[in-house]
Design a protein around this motif. Structure first.
Motif, short mmCIF file in Angstrom:
data_model
loop_
_atom_site.label_atom_id
_atom_site.label_comp_id
_atom_site.label_asym_id
_atom_site.label_seq_id
_atom_site.Cartn_x
_atom_site.Cartn_y
_atom_site.Cartn_z
N GLN A 79 0.82 -1.21 0.00
CA GLN A 79 0.00 0.00 0.00
C GLN A 79 0.85 1.26 0.00
N ASN A 80 0.36 2.28 -0.68
CA ASN A 80 1.01 3.58 -0.66
C ASN A 80 0.54 4.36 0.57
N VAL A 81 1.13 4.01 1.69
CA VAL A 81 0.73 4.59 2.97
C VAL A 81 1.10 6.07 3.01
N THR A 82 0.40 6.80 3.87
CA THR A 82 0.68 8.23 4.05
C THR A 82 1.38 8.50 5.38
N ASP A 83 1.74 7.46 6.07
CA ASP A 83 2.53 7.60 7.29
C ASP A 83 3.99 7.56 6.87
N TYR A 84 4.66 8.71 6.93
CA TYR A 84 6.03 8.83 6.47
C TYR A 84 7.04 8.83 7.61
N SER A 85 6.63 8.35 8.77
CA SER A 85 7.47 8.40 9.96
C SER A 85 8.53 7.31 9.97
N LEU A 86 9.51 7.47 10.86
CA LEU A 86 10.52 6.44 11.05
C LEU A 86 9.88 5.16 11.58
N ALA A 87 8.88 5.31 12.43
CA ALA A 87 8.18 4.13 12.96
C ALA A 87 7.54 3.33 11.82
N ALA A 89 8.70 3.23 8.78
CA ALA A 89 9.81 2.58 8.07
C ALA A 89 10.23 1.30 8.78
N TYR A 90 10.27 1.34 10.12
CA TYR A 90 10.55 0.12 10.88
C TYR A 90 9.48 -0.93 10.60
N LYS A 91 8.23 -0.49 10.55
CA LYS A 91 7.12 -1.41 10.35
C LYS A 91 7.21 -2.12 9.00
N VAL A 92 7.55 -1.38 7.94
CA VAL A 92 7.63 -2.02 6.62
C VAL A 92 8.82 -2.97 6.56
N SER A 93 9.90 -2.67 7.27
CA SER A 93 11.04 -3.59 7.31
C SER A 93 10.65 -4.90 7.97
N GLN A 112 18.94 -6.21 -0.03
CA GLN A 112 19.99 -5.66 0.82
C GLN A 112 19.57 -4.35 1.50
N LEU A 113 18.78 -3.55 0.82
CA LEU A 113 18.39 -2.24 1.34
C LEU A 113 16.92 -1.97 1.07
N THR A 114 16.31 -1.14 1.91
CA THR A 114 14.92 -0.74 1.75
C THR A 114 14.82 0.77 1.97
N ILE A 115 14.01 1.43 1.15
CA ILE A 115 13.72 2.85 1.37
C ILE A 115 12.22 3.00 1.59
N SER A 116 11.85 3.62 2.69
CA SER A 116 10.44 3.81 3.01
C SER A 116 9.86 4.98 2.23
N ARG A 117 8.54 5.09 2.25
CA ARG A 117 7.89 6.20 1.55
C ARG A 117 8.24 7.54 2.18
N GLY A 118 8.67 7.52 3.43
CA GLY A 118 9.12 8.74 4.08
C GLY A 118 10.57 9.07 3.80
N ILE A 153 17.47 -2.77 -4.05
CA ILE A 153 16.85 -1.77 -3.18
C ILE A 153 15.34 -1.89 -3.32
N GLU A 154 14.66 -2.25 -2.23
CA GLU A 154 13.21 -2.23 -2.19
C GLU A 154 12.73 -0.81 -1.89
N HIS A 155 11.77 -0.32 -2.64
CA HIS A 155 11.15 0.98 -2.40
C HIS A 155 9.71 0.73 -1.98
N GLU A 156 9.37 1.18 -0.79
CA GLU A 156 8.04 0.92 -0.25
C GLU A 156 6.95 1.53 -1.12
N GLY A 157 5.95 0.74 -1.46
CA GLY A 157 4.82 1.24 -2.21
C GLY A 157 4.65 0.52 -3.53
N ILE A 158 3.64 0.93 -4.29
CA ILE A 158 3.36 0.36 -5.61
C ILE A 158 3.24 1.50 -6.61
N TYR A 159 4.01 1.43 -7.68
CA TYR A 159 4.15 2.57 -8.59
C TYR A 159 3.78 2.20 -10.02
N VAL A 160 2.65 1.51 -10.14
CA VAL A 160 2.11 1.16 -11.45
C VAL A 160 1.45 2.39 -12.07
#
Length: 223
Positions: A79-87, A89-93, A112-118, A153-160
């Motif tokens: 999901q393209n969440v709107t919570d851009y907090s560090l918390a 980012a921990y949750k998606v990891s 190896q790496l993940t980038i959150s929506r925030g 690198i995983e990027h959080e979200g779906i970008y279709v």
């Protein structure tokens, strides 16, 4: 998203903070000012370690391998969440690691790496950050039949159809510049989408269409 596990080699950030660095002659990403003048290499971005987000230990030993020759861009297709907090980012990891270990049956998170929506950069598979620091890599499970020579690198979200958040894209620029500098890679050659190797929608039509922009911005950041 990631591909089946292959264990054997097979040869956050607010808009205000984004612009705060401009007065100092650079772009501020995650607390790091990226110089915009010529011939100035991008610094290593702030990366949150597995210990910081309380990762589970891998089921078996992580295999350290040689330096990668390509950087694979993924999206998590979540999901393209709107919570851009560090918390968040921990949750998606945690979500990624649980999915990869408990559903896919892999030894650990595949990437190896993940980038959150925030815009927070997170360590994925065990020993990823220490391996990068030593100009090595860890064998992941993020690009089928190409895990032995790529870093993912995983990027959080779906970008279709949705666009990529500014904070996420900017951190991806910094991260790819750091990796290209570390491994001596040409971003115009090294940065690829998951679909360039495997039959997949990843990293989404919109994100894939922005890969030329990503490559150009990484090259500029590298000076």
């Amino acid at each position: 998203m990631t591909a089946p596990e292959t264990e054997q080699p097979n040869h956050a950030l607010s808009r205000r903070n984004l612009f705060r660095g401009a007065a100092a002659g650079g772009l501020l990403i995650g607390g790091i000012t990226l110089p915009t003048g010529p011939a100035q290499a991008a610094p290593a971005p702030r990366a949150y370690t597995r210990a910081e987000w309380s990762a589970r230990p891998p089921r078996s030993a992580t295999q350290v391998i040689g330096a990668p020759d390509h950087i694979v861009i993924h999206h998590t297709a979540s999901q393209n969440v709107t919570d851009y907090s560090l918390a968040a980012a921990y949750k998606v990891s945690h979500w990624i690691q649980d999915l990869h270990m408990d559903t896919n049956g892999w030894i650990d998170a595949g990437q190896q790496l993940t980038i959150s929506r925030g815009g927070y950069l997170m360590e994925g598979r065990s020993k990823s950050l220490s391996s990068i620091a030593n100009r090595q890599n860890v064998l992941g499970a993020q690009t089928a039949n190409h895990n032995s020579h790529t870093i993912g690198i995983e990027h959080e979200g779906i970008y279709v159809t949705a666009n990529v958040p500014t904070a996420l894209f900017d951190t991806s620029v910094l991260t790819c510049a750091w990796l290209c500098n570390t491994y001596g890679l040409d971003p115009h050659v090294a940065i690829v989408g998951h679909r360039d190797y495997n039959t997949t929608q990843c990293p989404g039509d919109v994100f894939y269409a922005r890969l030329p922009e990503l490559r150009d911005r990484v090259a500029a950041a590298m000076g």
